[in-house]
Structures are given as structure tokens and as C-alpha cells.
Design a protein around this motif. Sequence first.
Motif, PDB file in Angstrom:
ATOM      1  N   PRO A  74       0.807  -1.229   0.000  1.00 44.39           N
ATOM      2  CA  PRO A  74       0.000   0.000   0.000  1.00 44.39           C
ATOM      3  C   PRO A  74       0.837   1.275   0.000  1.00 44.39           C
ATOM      4  O   PRO A  74       0.409   2.300  -0.541  1.00 44.39           O
ATOM      5  CB  PRO A  74      -0.829  -0.121   1.290  1.00 44.39           C
ATOM      6  N   ILE A  75       2.042   1.206   0.600  1.00 44.67           N
ATOM      7  CA  ILE A  75       2.901   2.399   0.589  1.00 44.67           C
ATOM      8  C   ILE A  75       3.293   2.758  -0.835  1.00 44.67           C
ATOM      9  O   ILE A  75       3.247   3.927  -1.246  1.00 44.67           O
ATOM     10  CB  ILE A  75       4.150   2.162   1.469  1.00 44.67           C
ATOM     11  N   ARG A  76       3.667   1.730  -1.628  1.00 41.20           N
ATOM     12  CA  ARG A  76       4.007   1.985  -3.036  1.00 41.20           C
ATOM     13  C   ARG A  76       2.818   2.531  -3.809  1.00 41.20           C
ATOM     14  O   ARG A  76       2.952   3.440  -4.646  1.00 41.20           O
ATOM     15  CB  ARG A  76       4.491   0.689  -3.685  1.00 41.20           C
ATOM     16  N   ALA A  77       1.634   1.980  -3.501  1.00 41.46           N
ATOM     17  CA  ALA A  77       0.433   2.469  -4.190  1.00 41.46           C
ATOM     18  C   ALA A  77       0.156   3.934  -3.850  1.00 41.46           C
ATOM     19  O   ALA A  77      -0.180   4.741  -4.733  1.00 41.46           O
ATOM     20  CB  ALA A  77      -0.762   1.595  -3.807  1.00 41.46           C
ATOM     21  N   LEU A  78       0.312   4.285  -2.573  1.00 45.23           N
ATOM     22  CA  LEU A  78       0.089   5.675  -2.159  1.00 45.23           C
ATOM     23  C   LEU A  78       1.122   6.612  -2.780  1.00 45.23           C
ATOM     24  O   LEU A  78       0.793   7.728  -3.193  1.00 45.23           O
ATOM     25  CB  LEU A  78       0.138   5.774  -0.627  1.00 45.23           C
ATOM     26  N   LEU A  79       2.376   6.156  -2.828  1.00 42.45           N
ATOM     27  CA  LEU A  79       3.412   6.981  -3.444  1.00 42.45           C
ATOM     28  C   LEU A  79       3.150   7.189  -4.938  1.00 42.45           C
ATOM     29  O   LEU A  79       3.336   8.292  -5.461  1.00 42.45           O
ATOM     30  CB  LEU A  79       4.787   6.329  -3.241  1.00 42.45           C
TER      31      LEU A  79
END
Length: 601
Positions: A74-79
Motif C-alpha cells: 500500500p505504501i508503493r500504491a500511495l506513493l
Amino acid sequence: MDKSLEKQLITWLRLQKQACGFYLNLTVIFGLLTGLSLVVQAYMLSTILHGIIILELPKSDFTQEFISLLALIPIRALLAFARERTSFESGKRLRVQIRRAVLDKLTELGPAFVKGKPVGSWASIVLEQVEDLHDFYARYLPQIILAGFIPLTILVVVFPLNWAAGFVLLATAPLIPMFMILVGMGAADANRKNFSALAKLSGHFMDRLKGLNTLKLFNRGEAEAKAIESASEEFRERTMSVLRMAFLSSAVLEFFAALSIAVLAVYFGFSYLGHLNFGDYGQGISLFIGLFVLMLAPEFYQPLRDMGTHYHAKAQAIGAAEELMALLEYKHQLSASETKVGDTQLDWQSGVEVIATDLIVMSHDGCELVGPLSFHLKQGQHMALVGPSGSGKTSLLNALLGFLPYLGSLKINGVEFKQLDKPQYRKHLAWLGQDPQLFHGSVRDNVTMANPEMSDAEVETLLSKAKVLDFVNEQALGLLHPIGEQMAGVSVGQAQRIALARALGQDASLYVLDEPTASLDSHSEQAVLAALRDAMSQSSCLMVTHRLDQLDQMDRILVLDKGVIVQQGSFIELNQELGLFKLMQQDECEVDTGINKEAHS
């Protein structure tokens, strides 16, 4: 495209990036964080697989790695989402500023300059070409930094583990930008030609659409349809040329990236089989190293592939920037001498006095249009300009309105025109031309442009003076009767009278009129002229007309021919002397006599 011109356009494009603000930097930051998260994710996954498969450790030993791996998704998706949002915002801010600058420049240059191109061409510049700058700032510029930083980070991580793999990555990386440059050399020129074809098609189609009735009456519909078809076909060919380059570049970039990854896969495969024994610093190649490098390899080429994919945005922006830069940096030859003193105070209450001495009106590109002229319009005086078509009457009015540069002297109430604050000066003018311009909205909106706070009673009084109140009252919505694009909903004569009502409501000190009754019948013409005389009783007036029978009420008449004044005086004085004015009167009488005979027969 000429290389020096291309460099100028690229420099100009880079100078505009300040309009993107901090959002451009945020786009780069989020892209860098996304790249770092990919490295961490590959490290976690390689560690887990190596431990479970090779070291045969229990899965419970990698609980922390599993949690970290799942958290990174999810961190990659948010970034990625944040990067898309900030990149769009940076492009949007750039487009808003460029479009505002274009419209401000067109306002500064005025209608005399705008009429030099078809309406469709200006629409292409303001809409399509500005839009085509978006990806250059939202995609390409951030990707240049990412294409350098992310591969460099991966090389720093890979080389300590396996120098052979690092060397393969380092050796194959330049192939992608090299091919990208080769393709880009022709892409910018193809895009420039594409924009030229689009502007040609837009202008051609808009002009023919506006003159559709005339084309039908002269049986030119089929011929013009073929001309539009030809322009459309040219635009299709240009567009397909650009698309071919885009697809070709993407395919070849993918090929080189896949080939490089395949070389790495073969190297590790043969190393595990014992056929290759180099690159590992003598420590052997573990499953961790192989998985880690192979997972990073696509991400190593991805920023380079993205830059190649977005490279067409650079070519597209260069093609769009050519006309935009030429317009925004356009300066007519006299602009350096023009100054603007906003605190100059003029006494508008007593009227307007215009004194021209050796006045030469110039075009924006430095050609002489009219002059030298010398005349004096006194305060409260009504002056007419007459002469054959092409004698320079409209050019003189454009100079007086501030839309054309000039040489010599043109003083308004004793102040040189170049020193006046043009917007403030125009507040005291009332303009009425032979081609009235009404805007999308209601009748009330168009009449109250100078004073939106005007009451309905005042609007009706103005419409009554302009002899159009009866038409408005007949409409179901009255003053709110809608006027569509291109003055849809009213006739030309009605539009002329609504424009007259708007001019009468301005309470101007100087009336500038260009054939104000050209679209009216004789009865309406006399009524409108009477309304104008009443409104201008305390104001100065400069009127262009071909109707010489209207001039007995004018104080002074200037007769222009080939850009110079050949006669001047009152109606009675000019009527008594031989010259162009007398010849024009005779021609008008012959035309009117011929029309009356034809009507009688």
C-alpha cells in the motif's frame, strides 16, 4: 527543424517550469521514494525465498520480513498515487499560466493583430497546443531525474554483490537513451508539421463554416468540401506519422530492455549450473543474489523505458512551443518606444481633443499603412472619415483605439497617446463597428457590459433609444432573452442596435464609429443616427462612413485616399469644390438612381 531553433525552444520550455511551483519537485520526490521502496521490497522478497528454499528455515523466522513486504504494497500504491496527483497539478498550473499569458498577449496586441490569422488557428494555439505542453512538465521533466537516480541507486546496490551483473546493466543501459535520441530527432519535426496541419485545418474549417450561406449561394459547397477533405487527409497523415514514431520507439525500447534482462537470466542460470564462474568476487552466487538482481533488473530499465515513452512528450512540446514562443515573445518594431504612465490624469469631463501631427500608422510588422496625417478633432466636435475602400480609414481608427503602433505625434487632451494608460483611456470611449459583436448571454448582459449595476429601467431606456425595445418586449423572457454563439437568436440589424444600446450606456467622452448603420434599413438608420446625435451632443465623435448623405450633420469631414488626407472641411465647403468628395457624391447618386429605377420597374 533547425538545431539552433530547437535549442531555443527547449530553453524556453525549461524557463516556463517555474509556473509548476513546488509540485514539480514533489513529483520527483515521490518518484524517488517509489524507486527506493522497490529496492527494499526486492530485498525482502529475496531474503524470504533464499531463507526458506536454500537455508530451509521455518517461515516463522521471516514474520517481520513478511509484514514489511505487505506494508510496502500500500505504501508503493500511495506513493504512485501522490506522484500522479502532483504531476497533474504541476502540468495544470503550467497550462493555466501559459493560457493566461497567451490571452493577455492577444489582448495587448489587439484585434488588428488577431485578424491576421483565422479564428480556428487561434483556437488551435489556445487549446490544443497549450494542452500538449502538459506531459512535458508532468511526465518528461521529472522522469529525466528519475531515469538518472533510480538506475544509479540500483547499480550501487548490485555492484558489491556481483560485478558481472552490474556490468551487464551498465553496458546495456545506454542503448535505450541512444535509440530514444535517434527517434526524437525526427519526432519534434513531425509534431511541428502536425500542429501546422491542425492549425490549417482548424482555420480552414472555421472560415468555411462561418461563410456556409455564401458558399451555398455561389455553388461552392462541393469544391470547399473537397478542400476540407484534402486538409483533413494531410492532418491524418501527419498524425499517423507521429503515432508511428511513438509505437516504434516503444517497441524497440521494450526489446532492448527484455534482451538485457534475458542476458542476466542466462548468466545466472549458467552460473548455477557451474558453467560460468566469474563476477561473484570468489564468494559464489547465492539464490538471494540471483533473485535480488533479477527482480531489480526490470526496475533498472523501467525509468529509462518511461523516459523513452515520455520522450515523445518532449517532441510534442517542442512542436507546440514554436508558435507559442513566437506569440508570447512577439514585439512590434515600435514597442520599445512605447511607455505607460498609469498616473497621468486627464480631464475627461470637458470632452476629448485629438491632435495628430505627421501621424503614420504602422502594422505590427513595421509596414506603413496610413500617413502622414495631420488633423485636429476639437472637444465636442463631430468628424467624419470618408474615402474609397482601402484608403486607410479603419487603420486610423485602430491606431486611435490603441491597437496599432504609430510614428509621429498623436495627442489626447495634450498628452502623447503612447503615455496614456490604455485600459483607463478606453473606459471613456464608446465603440460601434459595422460588424457588431454580441456575446453568449442575455440581452441585458450585453447592454450592461460597461456597468453591470445598471437597472432594468435604464437598460430599457437605452434599448428604446436604439430602436430595439419593441423586439425585446416581444420575447418571452424580455431582457433575459438569450443570445447564443455567433449572435444566434437575433438578426444582424437587431444585433447592431443592441450593440448601439451598449455604446449609448457607456456615457463616453469620445465616440468611435465604423459604419454604425451598415446593417440597418433606411427607417432604422435615421432613427439610430438621431439617437447617436442626442447621445453625442456633449461628446467628441470620429465616424467612418460610406454614406455621404449622412454628413450634413458633421462638423468636419476628412477625405482619405491611398492613406493620406486629400480634402478636409465642412459638408458645404467640400460640396462646393472639385475633388474626390464630389466624385464620390456623384457615384453615390448614380447608384441610388439605378436602384430606384430598378425598384420602380
